[in-house]
Design an enzyme around this catalytic site. Sequence first.
Site, PDB file in Angstrom:
ATOM      1  N   HIS A   1       0.835  -1.220   0.000  1.00 36.82           N
ATOM      2  CA  HIS A   1       0.000   0.000   0.000  1.00 36.82           C
ATOM      3  C   HIS A   1       0.866   1.264   0.000  1.00 36.82           C
ATOM      4  O   HIS A   1       0.491   2.275   0.601  1.00 36.82           O
ATOM      5  CB  HIS A   1      -0.951   0.032   1.200  1.00 36.82           C
ATOM      6  CG  HIS A   1      -1.964  -1.079   1.215  1.00 36.82           C
ATOM      7  ND1 HIS A   1      -3.225  -0.938   0.701  1.00 36.82           N
ATOM      8  CD2 HIS A   1      -1.898  -2.342   1.675  1.00 36.82           C
ATOM      9  CE1 HIS A   1      -3.898  -2.068   0.860  1.00 36.82           C
ATOM     10  NE2 HIS A   1      -3.102  -2.941   1.434  1.00 36.82           N
TER      11      HIS A   1
ATOM     12  N   ASN B   1     -10.286  -2.841   2.537  1.00 38.02           N
ATOM     13  CA  ASN B   1     -10.011  -2.837   1.104  1.00 38.02           C
ATOM     14  C   ASN B   1     -11.304  -2.593   0.335  1.00 38.02           C
ATOM     15  O   ASN B   1     -12.390  -2.587   0.908  1.00 38.02           O
ATOM     16  CB  ASN B   1      -9.429  -4.187   0.670  1.00 38.02           C
ATOM     17  CG  ASN B   1      -7.942  -4.317   1.001  1.00 38.02           C
ATOM     18  OD1 ASN B   1      -7.259  -3.333   1.263  1.00 38.02           O
ATOM     19  ND2 ASN B   1      -7.453  -5.549   0.982  1.00 38.02           N
TER      20      ASN B   1
HETATM   21 FE1  HDE Z   1      -2.383  -4.743   5.454  1.00 39.24          FE
HETATM   22  N1  HDE Z   1      -0.594  -3.895   5.913  1.00 39.24           N
HETATM   23  N2  HDE Z   1      -1.679  -6.531   6.046  1.00 39.24           N
HETATM   24  N3  HDE Z   1      -4.109  -5.649   4.838  1.00 39.24           N
HETATM   25  N4  HDE Z   1      -3.094  -3.005   4.817  1.00 39.24           N
HETATM   26  C1  HDE Z   1      -0.291  -2.604   5.752  1.00 39.24           C
HETATM   27  O1  HDE Z   1       0.739  -1.300   7.385  1.00 39.24           O
HETATM   28  C2  HDE Z   1      -0.566  -6.728   6.770  1.00 39.24           C
HETATM   29  C3  HDE Z   1      -4.425  -6.962   4.968  1.00 39.24           C
HETATM   30  C4  HDE Z   1      -4.352  -2.723   4.396  1.00 39.24           C
HETATM   31  O2  HDE Z   1      -3.280   3.518   3.972  1.00 39.24           O
HETATM   32  C5  HDE Z   1       1.013  -2.235   6.382  1.00 39.24           C
HETATM   33  O3  HDE Z   1       1.016   0.874   7.827  1.00 39.24           O
HETATM   34  C6  HDE Z   1      -0.474  -8.101   7.178  1.00 39.24           C
HETATM   35  C7  HDE Z   1      -5.817  -7.198   4.726  1.00 39.24           C
HETATM   36  C8  HDE Z   1      -4.466  -1.341   4.041  1.00 39.24           C
HETATM   37  O4  HDE Z   1      -1.677   3.409   5.455  1.00 39.24           O
HETATM   38  C9  HDE Z   1       1.483  -3.545   7.009  1.00 39.24           C
HETATM   39  C10 HDE Z   1      -1.572  -8.715   6.660  1.00 39.24           C
HETATM   40  C11 HDE Z   1      -6.327  -5.959   4.433  1.00 39.24           C
HETATM   41  C12 HDE Z   1      -3.214  -0.795   4.285  1.00 39.24           C
HETATM   42  C13 HDE Z   1       0.377  -4.492   6.638  1.00 39.24           C
HETATM   43  C14 HDE Z   1      -2.336  -7.739   5.957  1.00 39.24           C
HETATM   44  C15 HDE Z   1      -5.255  -5.010   4.514  1.00 39.24           C
HETATM   45  C16 HDE Z   1      -2.385  -1.849   4.783  1.00 39.24           C
HETATM   46  C17 HDE Z   1       2.000  -1.552   5.486  1.00 39.24           C
HETATM   47  C18 HDE Z   1      -1.961 -10.182   6.750  1.00 39.24           C
HETATM   48  C19 HDE Z   1      -7.772  -5.615   4.061  1.00 39.24           C
HETATM   49  C20 HDE Z   1      -2.769   0.615   4.022  1.00 39.24           C
HETATM   50  C21 HDE Z   1       2.131  -0.153   6.021  1.00 39.24           C
HETATM   51  C22 HDE Z   1      -2.088 -10.641   8.070  1.00 39.24           C
HETATM   52  C23 HDE Z   1      -8.707  -5.878   5.092  1.00 39.24           C
HETATM   53  C24 HDE Z   1      -3.020   1.527   5.190  1.00 39.24           C
HETATM   54  C25 HDE Z   1       1.245  -0.082   7.153  1.00 39.24           C
HETATM   55  C26 HDE Z   1      -2.636   2.937   4.844  1.00 39.24           C
HETATM   56  C27 HDE Z   1      -1.063  -1.678   5.172  1.00 39.24           C
HETATM   57  C28 HDE Z   1       0.374  -5.757   7.048  1.00 39.24           C
HETATM   58  C29 HDE Z   1      -3.521  -8.047   5.260  1.00 39.24           C
HETATM   59  C30 HDE Z   1      -5.465  -3.627   4.261  1.00 39.24           C
HETATM   60  C31 HDE Z   1       2.846  -4.016   6.655  1.00 39.24           C
HETATM   61  C32 HDE Z   1       0.648  -8.700   7.992  1.00 39.24           C
HETATM   62  C33 HDE Z   1      -6.557  -8.516   4.806  1.00 39.24           C
HETATM   63  C34 HDE Z   1      -5.691  -0.633   3.496  1.00 39.24           C
HETATM   64  O5  HDE Z   1       1.607  -3.444   8.405  1.00 39.24           O
END
Ligand code: HDE
Length: 703
Positions: free
Chosen positions: A91, A164
Amino acid sequence: MPSKSSEFHPSIKTQNTNETTDRKTDVGQGGETHQRAADGQRLTTAQGVPVADNQNSLKAGARGPTLMEDFHFREKLFHFDHERIPERVVHAQGYGARGYFETTDPIPDLTSAHLLQEKGRKVPAFVRFSTVAGNKGSMDLARDVRGFAVKLYTEEGNWDIVGNNIPVFFIQDAMKFPDLVHSVKQAPDRAFPQAQSAHDNFWDFISLMPEAMHMIMWTMSDRAIPRSFRFMEGFGVHTFRFVNAQGDSNFVKFHWKPKQGLQSVVWDEAVKINGADPDFHRRDLWHAIQSGDYPEWELGVQVFDDAFADRFDFDILDPTKLIPEEDVPVRIIGRLVLDSVVDNFFAETEQVAFCTQNIVPGIDFTNDPLLQGRNFSYLDTQIKRLGGPNFTHIPVNAPKCPFAHFQQDGHMAMHNPTGRANYEPNSWTEGGPRAEPETGFTSYPEAIEGEKRKIRADLFADHYSQARQFYRSQTKVEQDHIADALVFELSKCEVPAIRERLVAHLPNIDADLAQKVADGLGLASVPQAHEPRRKVIEDLPASDALSILKNGPGDFKGRKLGILVTDGIDGGMLTALRDAVEEVGGMVEIIAPTVGGITTAKGAEVAADQKIDGGPSVLYDAVAVLASPEGVEKLKGMHPAKCFAADAFAHAKFIALGGEAKSLFTAAGVSEFDDGVFELAKKEDCAGFVEACGQLRFWERQA
Ligand code: HDE
């Protein structure tokens, strides 16, 4: 010392406005100029020392080496060298805006969340939309999931719904997230491809992960190429809990429904938009908010209890499954309005730190294994990105309600305790804050028992039933787009075995889809299907809520008509067309052979927004061409003008033709004109055309 002012640039654009202003200019020793801003501020170093010369470094002689003692020069370069912070590992490419959330239908029976207790309760909000795979700076129209992260600054702390635009996910257990992300981002040896999934590594991984098949149906659909952030839904994805004041709990799924209706582009447009305007989605949101057309979403909740969870065909903790709206209706409880762009992109959009674990009393987690992993991951990532534990001191991340705790020190500490008490319990008179057992956050006392094992629940093993339900809920046009997308993506895989392994999942979803993709890839036959781990439920009913085309706006509000014009046109027709679009809340952009604009038959000058090369029809929801006899001849000699016409027709757009415009389309290879093409013979014809544009596309043409 600078001497008296002299004229240099007569007018210079000021920051943050489009106004221009005259500035005083000082001439320095070497004849160099120092423009003084209208507000008269003097330039200083970060330490506040006034600067005399911001053009030249300190040298030993005019042609001599630069001296280390030039503290101003060193500070300036040092700071510049450290401007970047690590981009988000996923993202990375995103765009944020501010607004507010307002409760429209309070639900105190379901949750004790303060925000949701009374109608009209309103709190500030910050939203960041994003793509997932591309690095910061990548193009907006990649085929990808869009992040839809919302921070609500409630009176009981920050509540983040980090969702999402797709209600399910690729994987079921957080353990697989690094593998998923590694597979889709650039390969480590060659550092490409960027911002796309059409490559071997991604499809190699996916073809070995049947749990991804439902999500793949969504990402191959037009959901993954939205027309605008404004026209997409948002989903909390996981099942959460509501807990009311009596301690009763229900399950809940969160939905953001765009008031503007759903809309996507077609793949050929996405490819071309990425070249014509890589910032398409960011520019769109910025312009909509700046022009006062504030995007709005309704917050909907699907609430259900243990009894429903027990009888549902799938596990409600499984993030690769959704709950059809026909089974549990979406109840609208509030609205989110984005009414303000950020003052500074870095301060807000880049530094905003969303965390799934940011919940407030009245909301709680479930044991969805993906959510559990995220609750660890988001806090962890902020420390890396923002440099320390004090990221909540950055204004965009700070709560807007009173807060008090004994956390202290660390890098960049901005809120520092005063007085003596920095521990608790203490017996000082000014002893600081204390916990409130009655109103403070308490976890729902869910009974837990089980063996400590690396394991997955049985029902998680149904990987195809909802993929099939999604596919069969689409219109014919949308089904075709899914098949085309799979063919496109897999055709970019160089290894035939990867293509075939993926296609072997498709018969479990839909036989026609499998056949179409096999044909599109030139396979001799559909490969033998993989054996499903659980029997596929073949008769799940179609759900209209899953289709984009069944959830369009029905009008042209917030959409854009591109009008290609030439010298010598009927100015009255142009005005009538513009009025008809603005009447329904749409926008108009004028495209002309030169950016200087055109002169109408009656000699009126019309300014252009775009020169034809910079305003291809892919940037517009519908198009019109108004051309005089001489004008159309010129257009026919311009390749971009012919592409404008041919693409608009191929992308199933509604088209209006005024004057001699028809012959441009004929020259561009359009031989048959259908009901999606309107001739503007008189001004009254404009309203009918604009009304038809409310359907957004004339899909019969693609069929
Ligand atoms: Fe994320 N995800 N994600 N994700 N995600 C990040 O956090 C992560 C997942 C989502 O505009 C990171 O601050 C793991 C699902 C959005 O700043 C990080 C897993 C969904 C955003 C991270 C998931 C998301 C992130 C990268 C699996 C939809 C952007 C930078 C367990 C429900 C937020 C940050 C923004 C961002 C990890 C799965 C949505 C690395 C480990 C499922 C919208 O922490």
